[in-house]
Design an enzyme around this catalytic site. Structure first.
Site, PDB file in Angstrom:
ATOM      1  N   ALA A 160       0.847  -1.187   0.000  1.00  0.00           N
ATOM      2  CA  ALA A 160       0.000   0.000   0.000  1.00  0.00           C
ATOM      3  C   ALA A 160       0.884   1.239   0.000  1.00  0.00           C
ATOM      4  O   ALA A 160       2.023   1.213   0.482  1.00  0.00           O
ATOM      5  CB  ALA A 160      -0.873   0.007   1.234  1.00  0.00           C
ATOM      6  N   GLY A 164       0.739  -5.321   0.691  1.00  0.00           N
ATOM      7  CA  GLY A 164      -0.324  -5.487  -0.298  1.00  0.00           C
ATOM      8  C   GLY A 164       0.190  -6.117  -1.582  1.00  0.00           C
ATOM      9  O   GLY A 164      -0.561  -6.783  -2.294  1.00  0.00           O
ATOM     10  N   GLU A 200       0.127  -9.704  -0.887  1.00  0.00           N
ATOM     11  CA  GLU A 200      -1.292 -10.090  -0.820  1.00  0.00           C
ATOM     12  C   GLU A 200      -1.910 -10.187  -2.207  1.00  0.00           C
ATOM     13  O   GLU A 200      -2.746 -11.050  -2.465  1.00  0.00           O
ATOM     14  CB  GLU A 200      -2.061  -9.084   0.042  1.00  0.00           C
ATOM     15  CG  GLU A 200      -1.695  -9.178   1.511  1.00  0.00           C
ATOM     16  CD  GLU A 200      -2.310  -8.077   2.331  1.00  0.00           C
ATOM     17  OE1 GLU A 200      -1.938  -6.892   2.137  1.00  0.00           O
ATOM     18  OE2 GLU A 200      -3.167  -8.370   3.162  1.00  0.00           O
ATOM     19  N   GLU A 221       3.777  -5.391   7.456  1.00  0.00           N
ATOM     20  CA  GLU A 221       2.849  -4.465   8.104  1.00  0.00           C
ATOM     21  C   GLU A 221       3.118  -4.292   9.591  1.00  0.00           C
ATOM     22  O   GLU A 221       2.899  -3.225  10.155  1.00  0.00           O
ATOM     23  CB  GLU A 221       1.403  -4.924   7.881  1.00  0.00           C
ATOM     24  CG  GLU A 221       0.906  -4.800   6.445  1.00  0.00           C
ATOM     25  CD  GLU A 221       1.262  -5.977   5.564  1.00  0.00           C
ATOM     26  OE1 GLU A 221       2.097  -6.817   5.962  1.00  0.00           O
ATOM     27  OE2 GLU A 221       0.727  -6.044   4.444  1.00  0.00           O
TER      28      GLU A 221
HETATM   29  C1  LIG Z   1     -10.179   7.569   1.424  1.00  0.00           C
HETATM   30  C2  LIG Z   1      -8.681   7.719   1.272  1.00  0.00           C
HETATM   31  C3  LIG Z   1      -7.975   6.397   1.438  1.00  0.00           C
HETATM   32  C4  LIG Z   1      -6.485   6.520   1.250  1.00  0.00           C
HETATM   33  C5  LIG Z   1      -5.726   5.387   1.863  1.00  0.00           C
HETATM   34  C6  LIG Z   1      -5.661   4.176   0.983  1.00  0.00           C
HETATM   35  C7  LIG Z   1      -5.724   2.939   1.793  1.00  0.00           C
HETATM   36  C8  LIG Z   1      -4.997   1.818   1.127  1.00  0.00           C
HETATM   37  C9  LIG Z   1      -4.959   0.657   2.032  1.00  0.00           C
HETATM   38  C10 LIG Z   1      -4.172  -0.450   1.423  1.00  0.00           C
HETATM   39  C11 LIG Z   1      -3.872  -1.468   2.468  1.00  0.00           C
HETATM   40  C12 LIG Z   1      -3.288  -2.665   1.864  1.00  0.00           C
HETATM   41  C13 LIG Z   1      -3.102  -3.658   2.940  1.00  0.00           C
HETATM   42  C14 LIG Z   1      -1.651  -3.972   3.190  1.00  0.00           C
HETATM   43  O1  LIG Z   1      -1.677  -5.126   3.994  1.00  0.00           O
HETATM   44  C15 LIG Z   1      -0.909  -2.850   3.922  1.00  0.00           C
HETATM   45  C16 LIG Z   1       0.430  -2.548   3.325  1.00  0.00           C
HETATM   46  O2  LIG Z   1       0.772  -2.943   2.227  1.00  0.00           O
HETATM   47  S1  LIG Z   1       1.439  -1.557   4.313  1.00  0.00           S
HETATM   48  C17 LIG Z   1       2.893  -1.327   3.293  1.00  0.00           C
HETATM   49  C18 LIG Z   1       3.740  -2.545   3.259  1.00  0.00           C
HETATM   50  N1  LIG Z   1       4.950  -2.319   2.490  1.00  0.00           N
HETATM   51  C19 LIG Z   1       6.108  -1.894   3.060  1.00  0.00           C
HETATM   52  O3  LIG Z   1       6.189  -1.695   4.249  1.00  0.00           O
HETATM   53  C20 LIG Z   1       7.304  -1.707   2.152  1.00  0.00           C
HETATM   54  C21 LIG Z   1       7.839  -0.286   2.294  1.00  0.00           C
HETATM   55  N2  LIG Z   1       8.988  -0.075   1.413  1.00  0.00           N
HETATM   56  C22 LIG Z   1      10.219  -0.562   1.748  1.00  0.00           C
HETATM   57  O4  LIG Z   1      10.434  -1.250   2.714  1.00  0.00           O
HETATM   58  C23 LIG Z   1      11.330  -0.219   0.792  1.00  0.00           C
HETATM   59  O5  LIG Z   1      10.927   0.903   0.038  1.00  0.00           O
HETATM   60  C24 LIG Z   1      11.664  -1.362  -0.176  1.00  0.00           C
HETATM   61  C25 LIG Z   1      10.426  -1.800  -0.925  1.00  0.00           C
HETATM   62  C26 LIG Z   1      12.275  -2.516   0.591  1.00  0.00           C
HETATM   63  C27 LIG Z   1      12.670  -0.843  -1.216  1.00  0.00           C
HETATM   64  O6  LIG Z   1      13.771  -0.254  -0.529  1.00  0.00           O
HETATM   65  P1  LIG Z   1      14.839   0.564  -1.372  1.00  0.00           P
HETATM   66  O7  LIG Z   1      15.290  -0.237  -2.537  1.00  0.00           O
HETATM   67  O8  LIG Z   1      15.834   1.067  -0.392  1.00  0.00           O
HETATM   68  O9  LIG Z   1      14.041   1.794  -1.983  1.00  0.00           O
HETATM   69  P2  LIG Z   1      13.413   3.026  -1.160  1.00  0.00           P
HETATM   70  O10 LIG Z   1      12.982   2.603   0.192  1.00  0.00           O
HETATM   71  O11 LIG Z   1      14.339   4.180  -1.295  1.00  0.00           O
HETATM   72  O12 LIG Z   1      12.069   3.316  -2.002  1.00  0.00           O
HETATM   73  C28 LIG Z   1      12.151   3.912  -3.307  1.00  0.00           C
HETATM   74  C29 LIG Z   1      11.028   4.920  -3.377  1.00  0.00           C
HETATM   75  O13 LIG Z   1       9.759   4.207  -3.322  1.00  0.00           O
HETATM   76  C30 LIG Z   1       9.024   4.690  -2.198  1.00  0.00           C
HETATM   77  N3  LIG Z   1       8.250   3.604  -1.610  1.00  0.00           N
HETATM   78  C31 LIG Z   1       8.671   2.351  -1.397  1.00  0.00           C
HETATM   79  N4  LIG Z   1       7.690   1.618  -0.841  1.00  0.00           N
HETATM   80  C32 LIG Z   1       6.610   2.448  -0.706  1.00  0.00           C
HETATM   81  C33 LIG Z   1       5.278   2.286  -0.197  1.00  0.00           C
HETATM   82  N5  LIG Z   1       4.831   1.119   0.245  1.00  0.00           N
HETATM   83  N6  LIG Z   1       4.468   3.345  -0.197  1.00  0.00           N
HETATM   84  C34 LIG Z   1       4.900   4.542  -0.685  1.00  0.00           C
HETATM   85  N7  LIG Z   1       6.143   4.773  -1.194  1.00  0.00           N
HETATM   86  C35 LIG Z   1       6.978   3.713  -1.186  1.00  0.00           C
HETATM   87  C36 LIG Z   1      10.051   5.257  -1.248  1.00  0.00           C
HETATM   88  O14 LIG Z   1       9.437   6.170  -0.377  1.00  0.00           O
HETATM   89  C37 LIG Z   1      11.026   5.888  -2.215  1.00  0.00           C
HETATM   90  O15 LIG Z   1      10.413   7.061  -2.678  1.00  0.00           O
HETATM   91  P3  LIG Z   1      11.309   8.377  -2.912  1.00  0.00           P
HETATM   92  O16 LIG Z   1      12.025   8.615  -1.612  1.00  0.00           O
HETATM   93  O17 LIG Z   1      12.248   7.984  -4.018  1.00  0.00           O
HETATM   94  O18 LIG Z   1      10.327   9.431  -3.289  1.00  0.00           O
END
Ligand SMILES: CCCCCCCCCCCCC[C@H](O)CC(=O)SCCNC(=O)CCNC(=O)[C@H](O)C(C)(C)COP(=O)(O)OP(=O)(O)OC[C@H]1O[C@@H](n2cnc3c(N)ncnc32)[C@H](O)[C@@H]1OP(=O)(O)O
Length: 255
Positions: free
Chosen positions: A61, A106, A109, A129
């Site tokens: 997400a 997600g 998932e 998460e």
């Molecule tokens: C009514 C209004 C509603 C609005 C809300 C919408 C609700 C949506 C609900 C969905 C729920 C889904 C259910 C799910 O179970 C919940 C989740 O999925 S929680 C998220 C889980 N994922 C993570 O925790 C992964 C997070 N990311 C990381 O750990 C790392 O980025 C990585 C993937 C391991 C990669 O690492 P790196 O290679 O070092 O790269 P960076 O970290 O530098 O990332 C590059 C760039 O991408 C951006 N980014 C990465 N992941 C996310 C993300 N999940 N969301 C947003 N942005 C992400 C990161 O910020 C970097 O951006 P930049 O700094 O370059 O701008």
């Protein structure tokens, strides 16, 4: 557009494209549901590949979008979120996920909603998460436990750790591991082989197995026997049995 459905030779590719990490925002989730329902109904789609591109499947997400959400907004959103992924799981055709790079939260998932997962040798999957103070919210607690067993699912969900391709294969989280550059090609070849199969029998097999996982044995057996008997009315059954009798064993296979 962050999600497209490209159809060729009976295979529909559901393609995510929201750089840099295919973070799933609300608009993307809603679009996934729309296209999953389209793929389910189109007669020119006989199998589906879910693909995030060469570099990443989906990093989950959109955390930046979620951060702005409050409890009420998520109460209102949570069911629609699950429904968007369930639409993929309910496509009554074979679905293969082509997992490149990260499939986290997600993203994992979404891959769990496919029937099969082909992972690149550099793939990393997980449900992180818990590291955000959350739990999986798009079906991960249910589908992961059904796929790899409750204790293995709890390990991944309790720790939020990522698993590499080889461990994912050993766990049963993915079905095949291939060189990263071949993921889409191999996933599409698998889907294309299944697309040549008897569509109604494949639908019956998927629905019988999936329904059985969601209900009691008697109900599952009822679903199976109704489909088994019903398939006797199909041309595929006629052709399959005719080719066996007239041409010998092995002629009926399509894979
Ligand atoms: C009514 C209004 C509603 C609005 C809300 C919408 C609700 C949506 C609900 C969905 C729920 C889904 C259910 C799910 O179970 C919940 C989740 O999925 S929680 C998220 C889980 N994922 C993570 O925790 C992964 C997070 N990311 C990381 O750990 C790392 O980025 C990585 C993937 C391991 C990669 O690492 P790196 O290679 O070092 O790269 P960076 O970290 O530098 O990332 C590059 C760039 O991408 C951006 N980014 C990465 N992941 C996310 C993300 N999940 N969301 C947003 N942005 C992400 C990161 O910020 C970097 O951006 P930049 O700094 O370059 O701008």
């Amino acid at each position: 557009m962050t999600v497209t459905l490209e159809v060729a030779d009976g295979v529909g590719t559901l393609r995510l494209d929201r750089p840099p990490m295919n973070a799933l925002d609300v608009a993307t989730q809603d679009r996934i549901k729309e296209l999953a329902e389209e793929a389910a109904h189109r007669t020119d789609v006989r199998a589906v590949v879910v693909y995030g591109g060469e570099k990443v499947f989906a990093a989950g997400a959109d955390i930046k979008e979620m951060r702005a959400m409050d409890h009420t907004a998520m109460i209102l959103r949570a069911r629609a979120l699950q429904d968007s992924f369930t639409a993929v799981a309910r496509i009554p055709k074979p679905v293969v996920a082509a997992v490149t790079g990260y499939a986290l939260g997600g993203g994992c998932e979404l891959a769990l909603c496919a029937d099969f997962r082909v992972a690149g040798d550099n793939a990393k999957l997980g449900q992180p998460e818990i590291l955000l103070g959350l739990i999986p919210g798009a079906g991960g607690t249910q589908r992961l436990a059904r796929l790899i067993g409750p204790s293995r699912a709890k390990d991944l969900i309790f720790t939020g750790r990522q698993v590499g391709a080889d461990e994912a294969l050993a766990l049963g989280l993915v079905d095949r591991v291939v060189p990263a550059a071949e993921v889409y090609e191999q996933a599409r070849a698998w889907a294309a082989a299944l697309a040549r199969g008897p569509a109604l029998a494949l639908r019956a097999a998927k629905e019988s197995v999936d329904t059985g996982l969601e209900t009691d044995l008697d109900t599952g057996l009822a679903v199976e026997r109704n489909w088994f008997a019903g398939l006797f009315a199909t041309e595929d059954r006629e052709r399959g049995m005719r080719s066996f009798v007239e041409e010998g064993p092995g002629r009926a296979k399509f894979l």
